[in-house]
Design a protein around this motif. Structure first.
Motif, PDB file in Angstrom:
ATOM      1  N   VAL A 110       0.847  -1.204   0.000  1.00 55.04           N
ATOM      2  CA  VAL A 110       0.000   0.000   0.000  1.00 55.04           C
ATOM      3  C   VAL A 110       0.880   1.251   0.000  1.00 55.04           C
ATOM      4  CG1 VAL A 110      -1.682   1.314   1.361  1.00 55.04           C
ATOM      5  CG2 VAL A 110      -1.983  -1.159   1.055  1.00 55.04           C
ATOM      6  N   ARG A 111       1.959   1.225   0.794  1.00 52.20           N
ATOM      7  CA  ARG A 111       2.860   2.382   0.842  1.00 52.20           C
ATOM      8  C   ARG A 111       3.482   2.649  -0.538  1.00 52.20           C
ATOM      9  NH1 ARG A 111       6.092   5.622   4.276  1.00 52.20           N
ATOM     10  NH2 ARG A 111       8.097   6.057   3.321  1.00 52.20           N
ATOM     11  N   GLU A 112       3.921   1.582  -1.211  1.00 57.02           N
ATOM     12  CA  GLU A 112       4.529   1.767  -2.535  1.00 57.02           C
ATOM     13  C   GLU A 112       3.518   2.352  -3.527  1.00 57.02           C
ATOM     14  OE1 GLU A 112       7.721   1.587  -3.465  1.00 57.02           O
ATOM     15  OE2 GLU A 112       7.975   1.349  -1.299  1.00 57.02           O
ATOM     16  N   GLU A 113       2.293   1.856  -3.482  1.00 57.85           N
ATOM     17  CA  GLU A 113       1.254   2.384  -4.379  1.00 57.85           C
ATOM     18  C   GLU A 113       1.019   3.879  -4.128  1.00 57.85           C
ATOM     19  OE1 GLU A 113      -1.136   0.702  -6.875  1.00 57.85           O
ATOM     20  OE2 GLU A 113       0.931   0.011  -6.926  1.00 57.85           O
ATOM     21  N   LEU A 114       0.992   4.258  -2.857  1.00 58.44           N
ATOM     22  CA  LEU A 114       0.737   5.670  -2.545  1.00 58.44           C
ATOM     23  C   LEU A 114       1.926   6.538  -2.929  1.00 58.44           C
ATOM     24  CD1 LEU A 114      -1.144   5.352   0.859  1.00 58.44           C
ATOM     25  CD2 LEU A 114      -2.115   5.709  -1.405  1.00 58.44           C
ATOM     26  N   LEU A 115       3.148   6.048  -2.685  1.00 57.94           N
ATOM     27  CA  LEU A 115       4.326   6.815  -3.100  1.00 57.94           C
ATOM     28  C   LEU A 115       4.289   7.059  -4.609  1.00 57.94           C
ATOM     29  CD1 LEU A 115       7.194   5.240  -0.970  1.00 57.94           C
ATOM     30  CD2 LEU A 115       6.430   7.627  -0.932  1.00 57.94           C
ATOM     31  N   ARG A 116       3.875   6.018  -5.345  1.00 57.64           N
ATOM     32  CA  ARG A 116       3.793   6.153  -6.810  1.00 57.64           C
ATOM     33  C   ARG A 116       2.811   7.268  -7.193  1.00 57.64           C
ATOM     34  NH1 ARG A 116       0.160   4.619 -10.348  1.00 57.64           N
ATOM     35  NH2 ARG A 116      -0.952   3.166  -8.989  1.00 57.64           N
ATOM     36  N   ILE A 117       1.620   7.269  -6.605  1.00 55.44           N
ATOM     37  CA  ILE A 117       0.651   8.286  -7.059  1.00 55.44           C
ATOM     38  C   ILE A 117       1.039   9.691  -6.571  1.00 55.44           C
ATOM     39  CG2 ILE A 117      -1.205   6.623  -7.450  1.00 55.44           C
ATOM     40  CD1 ILE A 117      -2.563   7.600  -4.918  1.00 55.44           C
ATOM     41  N   PHE A 118       1.764   9.781  -5.436  1.00 56.49           N
ATOM     42  CA  PHE A 118       2.279  11.108  -5.045  1.00 56.49           C
ATOM     43  C   PHE A 118       3.342  11.574  -6.034  1.00 56.49           C
ATOM     44  CE2 PHE A 118       0.457  10.462  -0.733  1.00 56.49           C
ATOM     45  CZ  PHE A 118      -0.198  11.676  -0.638  1.00 56.49           C
ATOM     46  N   ARG A 119       4.232  10.640  -6.451  1.00 59.44           N
ATOM     47  CA  ARG A 119       5.252  11.023  -7.451  1.00 59.44           C
ATOM     48  C   ARG A 119       4.590  11.528  -8.718  1.00 59.44           C
ATOM     49  NH1 ARG A 119       7.996   6.373  -6.049  1.00 59.44           N
ATOM     50  NH2 ARG A 119       7.101   5.248  -7.808  1.00 59.44           N
ATOM     51  N   GLU A 120       3.510  10.854  -9.123  1.00 60.50           N
ATOM     52  CA  GLU A 120       2.811  11.220 -10.370  1.00 60.50           C
ATOM     53  C   GLU A 120       1.897  12.428 -10.175  1.00 60.50           C
ATOM     54  OE1 GLU A 120       0.785   7.589 -11.254  1.00 60.50           O
ATOM     55  OE2 GLU A 120       2.630   6.552 -11.893  1.00 60.50           O
ATOM     56  N   ARG A 121       1.751  12.894  -8.938  1.00 55.92           N
ATOM     57  CA  ARG A 121       0.815  13.983  -8.579  1.00 55.92           C
ATOM     58  C   ARG A 121      -0.564  13.674  -9.179  1.00 55.92           C
ATOM     59  NH1 ARG A 121       3.601  19.856  -8.644  1.00 55.92           N
ATOM     60  NH2 ARG A 121       2.650  20.027  -6.622  1.00 55.92           N
ATOM     61  N   ALA A 122      -0.989  12.433  -8.957  1.00 58.79           N
ATOM     62  CA  ALA A 122      -2.259  11.957  -9.518  1.00 58.79           C
ATOM     63  C   ALA A 122      -3.408  12.854  -9.068  1.00 58.79           C
ATOM     64  CB  ALA A 122      -2.510  10.520  -9.061  1.00 58.79           C
ATOM     65  N   GLY A 123      -4.277  13.194 -10.023  1.00 60.24           N
ATOM     66  CA  GLY A 123      -5.489  13.943  -9.691  1.00 60.24           C
ATOM     67  C   GLY A 123      -5.298  15.444  -9.584  1.00 60.24           C
ATOM     68  N   ARG A 124      -4.059  15.940  -9.806  1.00 64.39           N
ATOM     69  CA  ARG A 124      -3.829  17.375  -9.582  1.00 64.39           C
ATOM     70  C   ARG A 124      -4.693  18.247 -10.491  1.00 64.39           C
ATOM     71  NH1 ARG A 124      -0.994  20.664  -6.583  1.00 64.39           N
ATOM     72  NH2 ARG A 124      -0.493  22.700  -7.427  1.00 64.39           N
ATOM     73  N   GLU A 125      -4.797  17.834 -11.766  1.00 67.95           N
ATOM     74  CA  GLU A 125      -5.534  18.674 -12.728  1.00 67.95           C
ATOM     75  C   GLU A 125      -6.989  18.861 -12.357  1.00 67.95           C
ATOM     76  OE1 GLU A 125      -5.154  17.944 -16.816  1.00 67.95           O
ATOM     77  OE2 GLU A 125      -3.310  19.147 -16.710  1.00 67.95           O
ATOM     78  N   VAL A 126      -7.583  17.862 -11.693  1.00 70.21           N
ATOM     79  CA  VAL A 126      -9.004  17.990 -11.343  1.00 70.21           C
ATOM     80  C   VAL A 126      -9.175  18.421  -9.888  1.00 70.21           C
ATOM     81  CG1 VAL A 126      -9.886  16.423 -13.108  1.00 70.21           C
ATOM     82  CG2 VAL A 126      -9.129  15.476 -10.926  1.00 70.21           C
ATOM     83  N   GLY A 127      -8.092  18.899  -9.267  1.00 69.09           N
ATOM     84  CA  GLY A 127      -8.202  19.420  -7.905  1.00 69.09           C
ATOM     85  C   GLY A 127      -8.263  18.329  -6.850  1.00 69.09           C
ATOM     86  N   GLU A 128      -7.870  17.083  -7.189  1.00 70.18           N
ATOM     87  CA  GLU A 128      -7.892  16.006  -6.185  1.00 70.18           C
ATOM     88  C   GLU A 128      -6.516  15.754  -5.577  1.00 70.18           C
ATOM     89  OE1 GLU A 128     -11.901  13.737  -7.678  1.00 70.18           O
ATOM     90  OE2 GLU A 128     -10.014  12.674  -7.950  1.00 70.18           O
ATOM     91  N   GLN A 129      -5.499  16.485  -6.057  1.00 68.88           N
ATOM     92  CA  GLN A 129      -4.204  16.463  -5.382  1.00 68.88           C
ATOM     93  C   GLN A 129      -3.869  17.910  -5.085  1.00 68.88           C
ATOM     94  OE1 GLN A 129      -0.859  17.520  -6.619  1.00 68.88           O
ATOM     95  NE2 GLN A 129      -0.082  17.056  -4.590  1.00 68.88           N
TER      96      GLN A 129
END
Ligand code: NI
Length: 274
Positions: A40-59
């Protein structure tokens, strides 16, 4: 708030349920084994690196003005399972759902709400607040948050601290404001005149894969990350339908807010409509 009609069956012991009723939080509940917690930690680190959701205001950054060229101080991703669907297939998801049903009732839903990355060395503190201060003042909310540690979490790297308060005794929201009284900041904090409520705080350090659980009206905070390691927390959220308030209630701090995140979310909606 605990549903009194609900039979007390589920992963929590009767003592844990009783403690939760008396204090509005639980300090340390095992939710995952170590190998699942690492995944779970690795999955979350990955999406933080990718700044997932930033464009739609979810990051977005909870603690700053959240400008694109700024190093985040307290980075948050809403609905992380959208960007990391493996989270939905974990024992964690099953166990957290069972806990939500045990505490709130079988008709409550449980979802992956957000993940928070508090960077090593400069991750900002989360000031004292009630979660319900972020939500509609029109109802009494029946919710809980499960805050899961994805490394050992201590006072030094920003574990949660709670003010004990029996469930149901207090569904008032105290006065809040944007962090630092800056309406461009996303996060909220108690106003200085409410800080006398912060007494006998209980710090809740956690081992990897363990969680705290707290009610939406329970006062809580977390310190800055003073270590050199990133601190990640994952929050699952349980919710039953709220109860409409009979007396009108206003939250001026929500009306005053104007954040960069809301601007990005609004322009994402406009793009969808176009
Ligand atoms: Ni909170």
């Amino acid at each position: 708030m605990l549903n009194s009609e609900t039979p007390c069956e589920g992963p929590l012991t009767a003592d844990q349920v009783e403690f939760y009723k008396l204090n509005g939080f639980l300090g340390s509940v095992e939710l995952m084994d170590q190998s699942e917690a690492h995944m779970v930690r690795e999955e979350l680190l990955r999406i933080f690196r990718e700044r997932a959701g930033r464009e739609v205001g979810e990051q977005f950054d909870l603690a700053s003005h959240d400008d694109d060229d700024q190093q985040p101080l307290l980075s948050q991703i809403m609905y992380p399972a959208k960007y990391a669907p493996r989270l939905l297939e974990t024992k964690l998801a099953t166990r957290a759902t069972a806990i939500v049903h045990q505490l709130l009732g079988a008709d409550a839903e449980c979802r992956f709400e957000h993940a928070i990355l508090k960077p090593g060395g400069y991750g900002a503190a989360t000031p004292w607040h009630q979660d319900a201060a972020y939500w509609s003042p029109a109802e009494v909310h029946r919710t809980l948050s499960i805050w899961i540690a994805l490394q050992e979490t201590t006072v030094e790297n920003g574990c949660l601290c709670f003010i004990p308060n029996p469930l149901g005794s207090e569904v008032e929201i105290y006065n809040h404001r944007s962090i630092g009284n800056d309406p461009r900041a996303h996060g909220l904090e108690l106003t200085p005149d409410e800080m006398h409520r912060v007494n006998d705080a209980v710090a809740c350090p956690l081992r990897l894969g363990y969680a705290t659980i707290h009610d939406g009206y329970t006062l809580h905070a977390a310190g800055a990350n003073q270590t050199d390691q990133d601190r990640i927390g994952l929050v699952l959220f349980g919710k039953r339908a709220g109860v409409p308030r009979t007396v009108r209630y206003d939250f001026p701090w929500l009306e005053a807010r104007r954040t960069a995140r809301a601007d990005r979310a609004a322009s994402a909606v406009e793009r969808d409509l176009a």
